[in-house]
Design an enzyme around this catalytic site. Structure first.
Site, mmCIF file in Angstrom:
data_model
loop_
_atom_site.group_PDB
_atom_site.id
_atom_site.type_symbol
_atom_site.label_atom_id
_atom_site.label_comp_id
_atom_site.label_asym_id
_atom_site.label_seq_id
_atom_site.Cartn_x
_atom_site.Cartn_y
_atom_site.Cartn_z
ATOM 1 N N ASP A 48 0.816 -1.217 0.000
ATOM 2 C CA ASP A 48 0.000 0.000 0.000
ATOM 3 C C ASP A 48 0.852 1.272 0.000
ATOM 4 O O ASP A 48 1.833 1.386 0.717
ATOM 5 C CB ASP A 48 -0.941 0.024 1.204
ATOM 6 C CG ASP A 48 -1.806 1.273 1.173
ATOM 7 O OD1 ASP A 48 -2.346 1.566 0.094
ATOM 8 O OD2 ASP A 48 -1.893 1.962 2.193
ATOM 9 N N HIS B 94 -8.940 1.003 -1.671
ATOM 10 C CA HIS B 94 -9.486 2.353 -1.946
ATOM 11 C C HIS B 94 -9.800 2.601 -3.417
ATOM 12 O O HIS B 94 -9.169 3.436 -4.065
ATOM 13 C CB HIS B 94 -8.577 3.441 -1.389
ATOM 14 C CG HIS B 94 -7.089 3.261 -1.597
ATOM 15 N ND1 HIS B 94 -6.547 2.943 -2.810
ATOM 16 C CD2 HIS B 94 -6.055 3.362 -0.741
ATOM 17 C CE1 HIS B 94 -5.231 2.864 -2.688
ATOM 18 N NE2 HIS B 94 -4.908 3.102 -1.432
ATOM 19 N N ASN C 33 -4.344 9.924 -1.959
ATOM 20 C CA ASN C 33 -3.899 9.034 -3.017
ATOM 21 C C ASN C 33 -4.625 7.696 -2.907
ATOM 22 O O ASN C 33 -4.490 7.038 -1.877
ATOM 23 C CB ASN C 33 -2.383 8.798 -2.892
ATOM 24 C CG ASN C 33 -1.828 8.024 -4.058
ATOM 25 O OD1 ASN C 33 -2.517 7.823 -5.048
ATOM 26 N ND2 ASN C 33 -0.601 7.575 -3.933
ATOM 27 N N ASP D 62 -8.474 4.240 5.254
ATOM 28 C CA ASP D 62 -7.129 4.643 4.802
ATOM 29 C C ASP D 62 -6.616 5.771 5.707
ATOM 30 O O ASP D 62 -5.993 6.734 5.220
ATOM 31 C CB ASP D 62 -7.108 5.055 3.328
ATOM 32 C CG ASP D 62 -5.698 5.190 2.771
ATOM 33 O OD1 ASP D 62 -4.735 4.812 3.479
ATOM 34 O OD2 ASP D 62 -5.553 5.673 1.641
HETATM 35 O O1 DOR Z 1 -3.412 9.006 0.726
HETATM 36 C C1 DOR Z 1 -2.708 8.049 1.003
HETATM 37 N N1 DOR Z 1 -1.850 8.066 2.047
HETATM 38 N N2 DOR Z 1 -2.773 6.967 0.226
HETATM 39 C C2 DOR Z 1 -1.932 5.939 0.369
HETATM 40 O O2 DOR Z 1 -2.041 5.009 -0.378
HETATM 41 C C3 DOR Z 1 -0.861 5.963 1.380
HETATM 42 C C4 DOR Z 1 -1.203 6.874 2.471
HETATM 43 C C5 DOR Z 1 -0.053 7.187 3.398
HETATM 44 O O3 DOR Z 1 0.688 6.284 3.793
HETATM 45 O O4 DOR Z 1 0.068 8.353 3.792
HETATM 46 ZN ZN ZN Z 2 -3.087 3.132 -0.715
#
Ligand code: DOR
Ligand code: ZN
Length: 430
Positions: A152, A232, A279, A306
């Site tokens: 991830d 997600h 993301n 998330d």
């Molecule tokens: O927005 C996000 N933040 N998406 C991800 O896939 C990783 C995560 C992070 O680790 O901050």
């Molecule tokens: Zn992610």
């Protein structure tokens, strides 16, 4: 010690239960579920007006420990989880060091046992240091209690490597959870490519950058037979691909976040709010509508946060320099109740499937059912409580929520893990 929970409306579609009924709990398990129960000795709690459901599980959480304790740690992150109504979270492995071997798994388990306020299900990386080049020590991590695998934060760029990940994982009956991102298309993308990127004058993160990897990974799921979970998901075409994969009988599941359902690219205004930099990025209104349709018709299996905490000094920067991610543990249930349940889009039974039953099933955790013999993990909900999202009330170290100032209806008031209260009347039990 015995615990009696009285007069809640108890809902559990697994056992076709939806009635005001009492629960007797002893030694971490349910002993009896019936009307007008009584006991000799123990603690009795009156839950009149409340709703009791199998403990909620958030299968996508960044607890940030080890290595990024300035953002969050296992103590603060699991308190935020309990405050948000969760009895368990699945911790992502993109820590420092990355959880890509048995030592890392043991570290997270040990810290969670010492300082945690909910169960912590450990996921391990698919590839060493999340670099997409060398397989991680998956077998060793499973032997030490890892429940799932994911890189991830990164898509595995090389299709042959992704095939090896799935081939290797398939021998363990564990799910591989994928963050779908083709870097050759996404590049420096900051927001959804199209209207938002043009209006804001920033590099676009195109829907196709996600959809190509979803399509590829579904194809590789077909090739290898390994259970695949799309993390997600954000686009209408992505949902359509999962729908088709399920119709074909492939072992594919997927999850959605509240922010991708309830916020869109239109919310990113000319104040360039970095709390909305996530993301994958917030997409269009049509995408958000398709996500909710997927939740309703069963294409989408789980709602996850998330939860991605960052410090103020990291987020209070130019949009392009700010890291991706928003927190979510303490707003998820309220957002789902307000926007989906209270408004009649889904009922409580479906919410329980999305937030308790499916996450456990996907992660191969034992089910929690409201029946004698089951583990006593419960979430107690006040369905009428009006509240305003404010950083002052967060247990998380971070404040990067995209929902600050929102008025919500409904929240968790009490949480029980193995028969012990972790949250009582909205406050963490220390
Ligand atoms: O927005 C996000 N933040 N998406 C991800 O896939 C990783 C995560 C992070 O680790 O901050
Ligand atoms: Zn992610």
């Amino acid at each position: 010690m015995a615990l009696m929970l009285k007069n809640a409306r108890v809902i559990d579609p697994q056992v076709e239960l939806d009635e005001v009924i009492d629960l007797l709990v002893r030694d971490g398990r349910i002993v009896e579920v019936d009307k007008n129960l009584s006991m000799e000795k123990g603690e009795e709690v009156d839950l009149s007006g409340k709703i009791l459901v199998p403990g909620l599980v958030d299968m996508h959480v960044h607890l940030r420990e080890p290595g990024f304790e300035q953002k969050e740690d296992i103590a603060s992150g699991t308190r935020a989880a309990a405050h948000g109504g969760f009895t368990a979270v699945c911790a992502m492995p993109n820590t420092n060091p990355v959880i890509d071997n048995a030592v890392g798994v043991e570290y997270v388990k040990a810290r969670a046992a010492q300082v945690g306020k909910c169960r912590v299900i450990v996921s391990g990386a698919c590839t060493k240091n999340l670099e997409g080049e060398v397989l991680s020590e998956m077998g060793d991590m499973i032997a030490h209690g890892a429940k799932a695998f994911t890189d991830d934060g990164h898509g595995v760029q090389d299709s042959g490597m992704m095939r090896r990940v799935l081939d290797y994982a398939s021998q363990f009956d564990r799910v591989v959870m994928v963050h779908c991102q083709d870097n050759s298309l996404v590049g420096e993308g900051q927001v959804n490519e199209g209207v938002a990127s043009t209006r804001l004058g920033m590099f676009g993160w195109p829907a196709e950058g996600e959809e190509l990897e979803i399509a590829r990974d579904i194809a590789l799921c077909r090739l290898t037979g390994c259970p695949l979970h799309i993390q997600h998901i954000t686009t209408a075409r992505g949902v359509e691909m999962v729908r088709a994969a399920k119709a074909e009988g492939l072992p594919v599941t997927c999850e959605v976040t509240p922010h991708h359902m309830f916020l869109t690219e239109d919310d990113i205004d000319d104040t360039y709010p970095t709390s909305l930099k996530v993301n994958p990025p917030l997409r269009t209104k049509a995408d958000a509508k398709a996500l909710i349709e997927g939740v309703v018709d069963g294409t989408i299996d789980a709602i996850v946060t998330d939860h991605a905490p960052h410090t103020d000094w990291e987020k209070d920067r130019e949009f392009e320099l700010s890291p991706f991610g928003m927190i979510g543990l303490e707003t998820s249930l309220g957002l789902v109740l307000t926007n989906l349940v209270n408004s009649g889009v889904i009922d409580y039974a479906r919410m329980i499937e999305l937030m308790a039953i499916a996450p456990r099933a996907i992660l191969r955790e034992d089910p929690v059912r409201i029946e004698a013999g089951s583990i006593a993990d419960f979430t107690v909900i006040d369905p009428d409580k009006k509240w305003n999202v404010s950083r002052d009330n967060f247990y998380s170290k971070a404040g990067n929520s995209g929902f600050l100032g929102f008025d919500l209806v409904g929240c968790a008031t009490d949480v029980y893990v193995g028969g012990y209260a972790t949250l009582r009347d909205g406050k963490i039990v220390e």
